[in-house]
Design a protein around this motif. Structure first.
Motif, PDB file in Angstrom:
ATOM      1  N   VAL A  72      53.545  -7.934 -40.028  1.00 30.58           N
ATOM      2  CA  VAL A  72      54.072  -7.023 -40.866  1.00 30.58           C
ATOM      3  C   VAL A  72      55.927  -7.464 -40.877  1.00 30.58           C
ATOM      4  N   ALA A  75      55.992 -10.196 -43.486  1.00 32.15           N
ATOM      5  CA  ALA A  75      55.964  -9.852 -44.732  1.00 32.15           C
ATOM      6  C   ALA A  75      57.218  -9.161 -45.092  1.00 32.15           C
ATOM      7  N   LEU A  76      57.903  -8.525 -44.298  1.00 31.82           N
ATOM      8  CA  LEU A  76      59.194  -7.797 -44.385  1.00 31.82           C
ATOM      9  C   LEU A  76      60.357  -8.804 -44.826  1.00 31.82           C
ATOM     10  N   ARG A  79      60.209  -8.747 -48.761  1.00 30.32           N
ATOM     11  CA  ARG A  79      59.510  -7.653 -49.264  1.00 30.32           C
ATOM     12  C   ARG A  79      60.424  -6.443 -48.939  1.00 30.32           C
ATOM     13  N   LEU A  84      56.223  -3.897 -49.761  1.00 27.34           N
ATOM     14  CA  LEU A  84      55.285  -4.080 -48.636  1.00 27.34           C
ATOM     15  C   LEU A  84      54.138  -3.074 -48.886  1.00 27.34           C
ATOM     16  N   ARG A  88      50.216  -4.170 -49.043  1.00 31.64           N
ATOM     17  CA  ARG A  88      49.109  -3.768 -48.107  1.00 31.64           C
ATOM     18  C   ARG A  88      48.113  -2.439 -48.442  1.00 31.64           C
ATOM     19  N   TYR A 146      60.922  -1.201 -40.902  1.00 28.80           N
ATOM     20  CA  TYR A 146      61.645  -1.416 -41.789  1.00 28.80           C
ATOM     21  C   TYR A 146      63.186  -1.312 -41.548  1.00 28.80           C
TER      22      TYR A 146
END
Length: 371
Positions: A72, A75-76, A79, A84, A88, A146
């Motif tokens: 994660v 991925a962030l 994104r 995200l 997901r 986040y």
């Protein structure tokens, strides 16, 4: 945002962890109690096989939760929170629902038929319960992770980096896991699937996995410095669990043993596996569909191999080979090539004919230009 290159070691660890999960599930088929978990079981059990599986059992699933939290973070990097969540949903929730409706009922049907039970359609999470947990963690923890990533130079992120630059941070983390086991009355500790213990243990591992990567190079340098100590702790506590507690040690010993194995995997993986390659690129894509599919081919293989009457070790090897070969064949023949099937297994939709045409054009163009 702090700069971070792609971490190939984490990709390798994910692939290896899924491979261990497949072998672990094959081993359950050789334990008499496997029938209670909807596994087709051999009439010639192999109880000695459970010793190495018992060593794996307390850290193989937590390891995957840690890796999921790490994923994660990466991925962030490119994104937003909304992107995200959508990604997901496609990659986790869609395969999870597909598995509940199609994959798990298929292998349960085979189990029912082999054992002469009443055959019925039985939709349930089965071995895919892990995906449901991960999706919930993303929904619940997304505002926290986040915010942490968007303020990596802030005080909270800085405090986490300082905390996890020394083993003191790992001791605090271990204490949190011991407290979780006590509050959820985790007996047995290894029962993760569809339990509150498994749910909260997974959430902790997911969050700390994110924090590990957020902590940056100081964390990984600390792991490398202490890697042999982590491995020594894990081996010592496993011997104590085996010799003193007959594999049923209390949580205050199981948790540090589990973390010793997991931190050793991350440390040695970081040292030796952080390199790209075509094999990794292929296995990183195929590992997820294999995780989703493997119980069907494990059940089919049990149908074919268990009636042969050969010794249990031979059955085990044959069943591993059958399961792996069946998964790869189905992936190559169907999942990889049929566009609408790909999203059901967490892959991006792709029109194979168009991709083949593009590859052909790409390969032919240089020759035309040379002429």
């Amino acid at each position: 945002m702090l700069p971070n290159s792609r971490r190939y070691d984490i990709d390798w660890i994910r692939v290896i962890a899924i491979g261990l999960l497949l072998i672990y599930h094959v081993a359950i088929a050789f334990q008499p109690w496997g029938i209670m978990l909807a596994f087709i079981t051999s009439t010639t059990p192999w109880p000695e096989l459970w010793l190495p599986m018992g060593m794996l059992n307390i850290w193989r699933i937590p390891l995957l939760f840690f890796v999921s939290g790490m994923g994660v973070y990466f991925a962030l990097q490119n994104r937003t929170a909304g992107q995200l969540l959508l990604e997901r949903t496609r990659r986790i929730l869609v395969p999870f629902l597909t598995g509940i409706a199609l994959i798990v009922p298929a292998h349960i049907y085979l189990w029912q038929r082999y054992n002469g039970f009443t055959q019925s359609y039985s939709p349930n999470p089965g071995h895919l319960w892990f995906l449901g947990n991960i999706f919930i963690y993303i929904v619940v923890l997304l505002p926290v992770v986040y915010n942490l990533q968007r303020h990596e130079t802030g005080r909270i992120a800085g405090a986490l980096r300082r905390l996890f630059s020394t083993p003191i941070g790992l001791l605090a983390m271990t204490g949190a896991f011991i407290l979780e086991a006590r509050l959820t009355d985790a007996h047995p500790y290894e029962l993760y699937a569809l339990t509150w213990h498994g749910f909260f243990l997974g959430m902790l591992a997911f969050f700390f996995g994110f924090c590990f990567v957020l902590s940056g190079e100081p964390f990984w340098k600390m792991l490398l410095r202490w890697r042999w100590a982590f491995l020594a702790i894990a081996i010592t506590l496993f011997i104590v669990r085996l010799m003193v507690f007959n594999m049923q040690a209390p949580a205050y010993l199981l948790v540090p043993e589990s973390h010793g194995w997991i931190l050793s995997v991350f440390a040695f993986g970081h040292k030796y596996l952080n390199r790209p390659g075509n094999g990794l690129r292929y296995l990183s894509e195929v590992a997820y569909p294999i995780y989703i599919l493997h119980m069907i081919f494990l059940s089919l293989g049990s149908f074919v191999i268990f009636p042969l009457g050969v010794p249990a070790p031979v059955q085990f090897v044959l069943l591993v080979l059958f399961t792996v070969a069946g998964c790869f064949a189905f992936y190559e023949g169907v999942v990889r090539r049929v566009g609408f099937v790909r999203p059901l297994f967490g892959l991006k939709y792709r029109n194979e004919r168009r991709v083949t045409a593009e590859r052909t054009l790409h390969n032919e163009t240089p020759a035309v230009q040379k002429d």
